[in-house]
Design a protein around this motif. Structure first.
Motif, mmCIF file in Angstrom:
data_model
loop_
_atom_site.group_PDB
_atom_site.id
_atom_site.type_symbol
_atom_site.label_atom_id
_atom_site.label_comp_id
_atom_site.label_asym_id
_atom_site.label_seq_id
_atom_site.Cartn_x
_atom_site.Cartn_y
_atom_site.Cartn_z
ATOM 1 N N THR A 94 11.120 43.848 -48.880
ATOM 2 C CA THR A 94 9.777 44.167 -49.357
ATOM 3 C C THR A 94 8.891 44.788 -48.280
ATOM 4 O O THR A 94 9.121 44.609 -47.101
ATOM 5 N N PRO B 1 4.467 45.431 -47.632
ATOM 6 C CA PRO B 1 4.491 45.435 -46.179
ATOM 7 C C PRO B 1 5.161 44.186 -45.617
ATOM 8 O O PRO B 1 5.195 43.156 -46.272
ATOM 9 N N TYR C 68 -1.638 42.455 -43.096
ATOM 10 C CA TYR C 68 -1.347 42.281 -44.511
ATOM 11 C C TYR C 68 -0.671 40.939 -44.696
ATOM 12 O O TYR C 68 -0.016 40.455 -43.780
ATOM 13 N N ALA C 69 -0.802 40.388 -45.866
ATOM 14 C CA ALA C 69 -0.028 39.202 -46.178
ATOM 15 C C ALA C 69 1.409 39.653 -46.385
ATOM 16 O O ALA C 69 1.671 40.594 -47.119
ATOM 17 N N SER C 70 2.355 39.014 -45.703
ATOM 18 C CA SER C 70 3.762 39.358 -45.919
ATOM 19 C C SER C 70 4.291 38.523 -47.075
ATOM 20 O O SER C 70 3.654 37.570 -47.508
ATOM 21 N N LEU C 71 5.456 38.893 -47.554
ATOM 22 C CA LEU C 71 6.054 38.147 -48.657
ATOM 23 C C LEU C 71 6.248 36.680 -48.267
ATOM 24 O O LEU C 71 5.911 35.771 -49.022
ATOM 25 N N LYS C 72 6.725 36.453 -47.039
ATOM 26 C CA LYS C 72 6.901 35.076 -46.563
ATOM 27 C C LYS C 72 5.573 34.348 -46.596
ATOM 28 O O LYS C 72 5.481 33.211 -47.032
ATOM 29 N N ASP D 154 9.939 41.660 -45.221
ATOM 30 C CA ASP D 154 10.630 40.405 -45.534
ATOM 31 C C ASP D 154 11.699 40.614 -46.607
ATOM 32 O O ASP D 154 11.585 41.499 -47.455
ATOM 33 N N GLU D 155 12.687 39.751 -46.562
ATOM 34 C CA GLU D 155 13.761 39.823 -47.559
ATOM 35 C C GLU D 155 13.724 38.586 -48.439
ATOM 36 O O GLU D 155 13.265 37.524 -48.019
ATOM 37 N N MET E 101 3.003 43.916 -53.459
ATOM 38 C CA MET E 101 4.265 43.840 -52.733
ATOM 39 C C MET E 101 5.247 44.836 -53.343
ATOM 40 O O MET E 101 5.534 44.773 -54.533
ATOM 41 N N ILE F 247 3.008 34.975 -48.454
ATOM 42 C CA ILE F 247 2.600 34.724 -49.838
ATOM 43 C C ILE F 247 3.328 33.509 -50.408
ATOM 44 O O ILE F 247 2.745 32.648 -51.057
#
Ligand SMILES: Cc1cc2nc3c(=O)[nH]c(=O)nc-3n(C[C@H](O)[C@H](O)[C@H](O)COP(=O)(O)OP(=O)(O)OC[C@H]3O[C@@H](n4cnc5c(N)ncnc54)[C@H](O)[C@@H]3O)c2cc1C
Ligand SMILES: Cc1cc2nc3c(=O)[nH]c(=O)nc-3n(C[C@H](O)[C@H](O)[C@H](O)COP(=O)(O)OP(=O)(O)OC[C@H]3O[C@@H](n4cnc5c(N)ncnc54)[C@H](O)[C@@H]3O)c2cc1C
Ligand SMILES: Nc1ncnc2c1ncn2[C@@H]1O[C@H](COP(=O)(O)O)[C@@H](O)[C@H]1O
Lengths: 320, 435, 248
Positions: free
Chosen positions: B148, B150, C184-188, B153-154, B131, C190
């Motif tokens: 961030t 890919p 892709y896995a997004s931050l959310k 997201d924030e 990330m 994850i």
């Protein structure tokens, strides 16, 4: 020992790789019997010729329901063949068909399956060498059960010429109805008739990102035509949409082992190498003299594909 | 994740700076997430390989018992290469064989950082690899979170510790740093060369687990402002060169070619012979030193490690230890700010004060003029080595010439090429530069 | 729809593989493991179906404890829950398929997705074996899929063409490159994955029927020669291929 070899045919023609498997079955069973199995529709007529490649006998499952390949139909036929011959080992080519059929049969009979092997030995059990980790390691494995199955990697085993003998053909009798086949082929979309299949080709010319466009792959088509070979591509070229997925060479594509592999505008990433390092002779054309592909190529030319390929095609045409 | 979910602190980059910060924060019960663009901590990290471990030993006492360290350094060597020779100062002691092993270890960062990351996660920090932070989120000049990739997201937080290494785009985004001009940024390339353990130990005269560190100047980098290095790992060597981008450009040198040239130098070639190249990588090193430090904090943000330009570019080549120390100090600052409930620049600014009081800025201060001195006197690394090796070559040459005559000739040549006055001047200047 | 994805934890394809001193296994220490790249297509296919038809996606893996990391990756991509079977015998397809089948049997899944092949031992057998043990039809190595009216239609390549195969559900499908573009896995994703459940399931493996006798490195190809630069080198190359290598 006794070997049973499934010899794949499509449209009445035996696959080269299947003949390689049969010849290997003959070699392994030296002194014992080598029985071939042919499955399909209207295949009785072609079965006998397998005697020329060493089959002592050919079992044939000839049934309209087996016209197209189906995992369930072909497994039922092979299961019957195994029941009739109780072989020490079962071989078939590691083609799309073989790699689907072998595990199904293996699970049904509860015997081990040695997949995609490049060499086989028999000493009180089936032993094989298999490339694993994308060819970074060679693993020797032994099947601890009688009747184990192996799929043989195309081009890894040397086929013999037919000596013209013909073998006895015997029909396999087993019940098969339409409902037994739950996953069935609805349609077969064939590639052009005169296309040489990538994994079977003796000459493969592949292009990578360095080809820069779909257009310039024509240069490779021309070269392939002169050589009588097939065109391959790196993943970068496939992902760019210049060539189809079926032409990708490498870890997530096809493994090829032609007599001559020409890599044009391909850097030589480890995943690409996984698909072509067993080629007999490798030629690399790249404008970057530091490209890793040169480390494994037998011959290299540093230069622009757009200039080298036409010249190479012309030079080879002159030779032929 | 509920929309309001928010961390106390987000650390950007899982290098020595970021991980040390996260470890300190997690131990204090602060909610912290580390975002790392590589697939795992260490995946993208390049380091020649000497880790000075005074800080690490404090954070994880007797780390060497579990950490994947390679060898402890008992043998240091500094030399200058001429075109075909070498003059060296060589030092070795068994005193460094006792814990804490002089706090000097060779490491392979990919392995080490991964292990360090595991320790940090165990302490309770969340590490999110794969990330990348693409942007800092600002609210009226205050940093309130990160964006961030890919996915875009924030993620919100009270405070961000930027520990993203030499090329810190985030520090540039908020104006704390300017795009580098190449003069104070070095480019370094490094290769790891595999070699059997017994070959390494006999070739470099090492006992079990002992390691050596060679720092090599002069023709190692074709006379530019930089140096070459060669360190021993367990079953490999780390070899590399680094020089300022400016100097490389000026002399039209390409770092890969400089490394090749170095490896082929007659003094170096026999040391690397027969090895198998395992890994090759290039990276930048900020070498501006004390006088080029950026402002280190702003509302809701602290810079640590290479992102803050904390590298001691003298013959110590020390970056990782300063990165760790700055990470710890940044974390301590955040902990204090959390207690106070105030993450404004005024509160975070005590980070700079803490740094001034620690070896981090004291060392950088001591060496601040040293780099400039070398930059201002390029002949030291360019011309002296050849003269020195030339003189010694003549001096030790065995012939029928009487020794007295040799000494006179060599001394005359010395006076002509270098000059007593010049060398005294240079030595004095060098001494001044490190005061 | 109730969907299952079988995923495997495998060494990163970039990894330099090192054989252990026993000559029978590879070193796993310091190796980065990832979600098997073919399984990414399987996860994506399942997620697309769920998004279109509703339902739930479960991910399952059999492997060491560390394999949970791979389950987390699938959860981060969007799977709803996961099952981990703690077991080390993952090189043997037969053992793996039996073990997976046991964990799966109690549930009815409409479709079970696998990757075409695990990029470690490269067996490409587990999906078909699993189908056989569960008594389900299978389609292997597909690169196109449509699911409608309780049927799945898929494209599967063979040497020289494509077969369009139709099957009733439930079925096992193994996925090839080209099927889709895995997300892709997004931050959310994850962050949410950390809260999704991973169920632990015991291993029921028997002793594998395949024994590893040894592992070795393949013979190295020695780098050859650069014939020359530019068009001028072409005739020399052709001469070498003809006279020295004798391949044309
Ligand atoms: C899980 C996974 C699986 C993968 N599987 C595969 C696979 O099966 N097959 C595969 O190929 N890759 C695969 N890859 C991708 C692989 O890592 C590389 O990215 C890919 O092989 C690069 O393709 P390339 O060599 O065409 O492109 P590049 O690496 O970009 O190389 C292009 C080359 O062309 C040269 N060039 C440029 N212009 C010219 C010119 N005018 N004339 C001559 N030379 C020129 C350049 O010098 C360069 O060396 C996989 C990657 C992963 C992560
Ligand atoms: C060739 C070479 C040799 C060296 N030799 C030595 C030596 O022998 N001894 C020594 O002490 N020091 C040495 N150094 C210096 C040392 O490597 C650095 O000082 C040290 O690594 C700094 O640590 P850091 O945590 O600040 O940054 P880094 O170690 O660079 O870590 C930064 C991390 O942030 C990640 N990252 C970057 N941007 C983002 C983003 N936007 N989002 C998410 N993650 C991001 C990176 O992937 C990386 O993991 C050397 C450096 C080089 C290049
Ligand atoms: N240990 C495992 N756990 C879960 N799924 C597996 C496992 N091994 C194989 N598979 C599945 O079967 C596919 C083919 O694997 P293989 O037959 O090992 O090449 C993989 O892509 C996975 O989808």
């Amino acid at each position: 020992m006794k070997a049973l070899v499934f010899v794949e045919q499509r449209k009445g023609e035996f696959r080269k790789a299947a003949i390689e498997a049969l010849c290997e079955g003959r070699r392994l069973s030296e002194g014992g019997a080598c029985v071939a199995v042919v499955i399909g529709s209207n295949v009785n007529g072609i079965a006998g010729q397998l005697g020329g490649f060493g089959a002592d006998k050919v079992l044939v499952a000839d049934n309209a329901l087996l016209e197209n390949y189906s995992t369930e139909g072909y497994t039922a036929a092979l299961q019957k063949a195994v029941a009739e011959t109780s072989p020490d080992a079962v071989l078939m080519a590691a083609t799309a068909m073989g790699r689907d059929l072998a595990p199904r049969l293996g699970a049904r009979l509860d015997v081990p399956v040695l997949a995609d092997v490049t060499s086989l030995t028999w000493s009180d059990g089936l032993q094989a060498v298999r490339p694993v980790y994308a060819g970074k390691v060679l693993m020797t494995v032994k099947a601890n059960k009688k009747g184990a199955i192996a799929t043989t990697r195309p081009k890894a085993f040397l086929p013999k010429e037919s000596d013209g003998r013909s073998a006895d053909v015997q029909a396999l009798e087993f019940g098969l109805t339409e409902v037994d086949i739950k996953a069935k082929v609805k349609q077969v979309q064939s590639e052009g008739e005169d296309m040489i299949e990538l994994t079977e080709a003796d000459f493969v010319v592949s292009g990578g990102r360095g080809m820069k466009s779909e257009e310039s792959f024509k240069l490779l088509d021309n070269l392939a035509k002169v050589l009588g070979g097939a065109v391959g591509a790196s993943r970068a070229a496939v992902d760019a949409g210049w060539r189809g997925h079926s032409e990708q060479v490498g870890q997530t594509g096809k493994v090829v082992a032609p007599t001559l592999y020409i890599a044009a505008g391909i850097s030589g990433a480890i995943q690409h190498l996984a698909g072509m390092t067993s080629s007999k002779v490798i030629v690399a054309i790249n404008k970057d003299s530091e490209a890793p592909i040169f480390k494994i190529a037998d011959y290299g030319i540093v230069g622009d594909v757009n200039e080298i390929l036409p010249a190479l095609t012309e030079e080879i045409r002159k030779l032929k | 994740m509920s929309e309001e979910e928010k961390f106390d602190c987000i650390v950007v980059g899982a290098g020595p700076a970021g991980l040390s910060a996260a470890l300190t924060l997690a131990k204090a019960g602060v909610e912290v997430a580390v975002l790392e663009r590589g697939d795992y901590p260490g995946a993208k990290n390049v380091m020649g390989g000497i880790l000075f471990t005074t800080m690490l030993d404090k954070l994880i006492p007797e780390f060497w018992k579990s950490a994947p360290v390679e060898r402890h350094v008992t043998h240091r060597r500094f030399s200058v290469l001429s075109k075909d020779g070498e003059v060296a100062v060589d030092f070795k002691t068994a005193a460094y064989n006792e814990p804490p092993f002089n706090n000097t270890w060779t490491v392979l960062r990919a392995k080490f950082d991964r292990w360090y990351g595991d320790q940090v996660e165990e302490a309770g920090a969340m590490i999110i690899p794969g990330m990348m932070v693409s942007e800092l989120l600002l609210d009226g000049g205050r940093v309130v979170g990160v964006k961030t990739e890919p996915g875009g997201d924030e993620l919100n937080c009270d405070c961000v510790i930027v520990a993203e290494g030499a090329n810190s785009f985030l520090a540039e985004q908020v104006g704390l740093r300017q795009p580098h001009d190449g003069k104070h940024m070095a480019v370094a390339v490094k290769e790891v060369i595999g070699m059997p353990q017994d070959v390494i130990e006999s070739r470099f005269h090492l006992n079990d687990n002992e390691g050596c560190a060679y720092e090599i100047f002069g023709q190692a980098v074709q006379g530019t402002f930089g140096s070459g290095f060669l360190y021993t790992n367990k079953e490999s060597l780390s070899i590399g060169i680094g020089s300022t981008i400016h100097d490389m450009k000026k002399n039209q040198l390409n770092p890969n070619e400089v490394l090749e040239h170095f490896k082929n130098h007659p003094a170096i070639a026999p040391l690397v012979r027969g090895g198998e190249s395992l890994e090759y990588s290039a990276h930048m090193i900020p070498e501006g030193g004390y006088s080029h430090l950026p402002k280190l904090t702003m509302d809701g943000l602290i810079l640590a490690g290479d992102a803050a330009g904390l590298v001691n570019a003298s013959h110590y080549h020390e970056g990782s230890n300063l990165a760790m120390a700055s990470g710890v100090l940044a974390a301590e600052t955040v902990i204090a700010a959390k207690e106070k409930g105030d993450f404004s620049d005024a509160t975070l600014a005590q980070y700079r004060t803490k740094m001034e009081g620690s070896f981090v800025l004291k060392d950088l201060k001591k060496f601040q003029k040293f780099s400039q001195f070398l930059i201002d006197n390029p002949h030291l690394l360019r011309d002296y080595p050849d003269s020195m090796v030339g003189l010694l070559t003549d001096y030790f040459r065995i012939s029928e010439k009487p020794k007295a005559q040799i000494e006179k000739e060599v001394f005359d040549r010395f006076k002509k090429e270098i000059g007593i006055f010049n060398i005294a001047k240079d030595l004095y200047k060098a001494w001044r530069a490190t005061r | 729809m109730n969907l299952l994805v079988c995923v495997k934890h495998v060494p990163d394809t970039e990894t330099a593989v090192r054989i252990n001193l026993d000559d029978k296994s590879i070193q796993t220490q310091d190796v980065n493991f990832i979600l098997n790249p073919y399984d990414e297509y399987a996860v994506e296919a399942a997620l697309l179906l769920k998004e279109a038809n509703g339902g739930e996606v479960t991910a399952i893996t059999m492997g060491p404890d560390a394999a949970k990391k791979t389950l987390r990756t699938t959860l981060a991509m969007g799977a709803d829950k996961a099952i981990h079977i703690a077991c080390e015998h993952t090189a043997d397809s037969g053992a793996t398929a039996k073990c997976l089948a046991k964990a799966i049997k109690e549930n009815d899944y409409d479709l079970i997705f696998c990757g075409k092949q695990a990029m470690d031992i490269d067996n490409a057998q587990v999906p078909v074996m699993l189908a056989e043990i569960l008594g389900l039809p299978n389609i292997s190595a597909i690169n196109k899929l449509e699911v409608a009216d309780g049927k799945a239609t898929a494209h599967r390549e063979f040497e020289g063409g494509v077969e369009v195969v139709e099957t009733s559900l439930p079925a096992v499908i193994s996925c090839h490159k080209g099927l889709n573009d895995p997300r892709y896995a997004s931050l959310k994703g994850i962050m949410m994955a950390k809260k999704k459940p991973i169920e632990d399931s015991g291993c029921s493996c028997s002793v594998p029927d395949i024994e590893v006798v040894k592992m070795e490195y393949p013979p190295q190809r020695s780098g050859g020669k650069i014939v020359g630069e530019g068009v001028a080198a072409v005739s020399e190359l052709v001469r070498l291929l003809h006279e020295e290598a004798k391949v044309i």
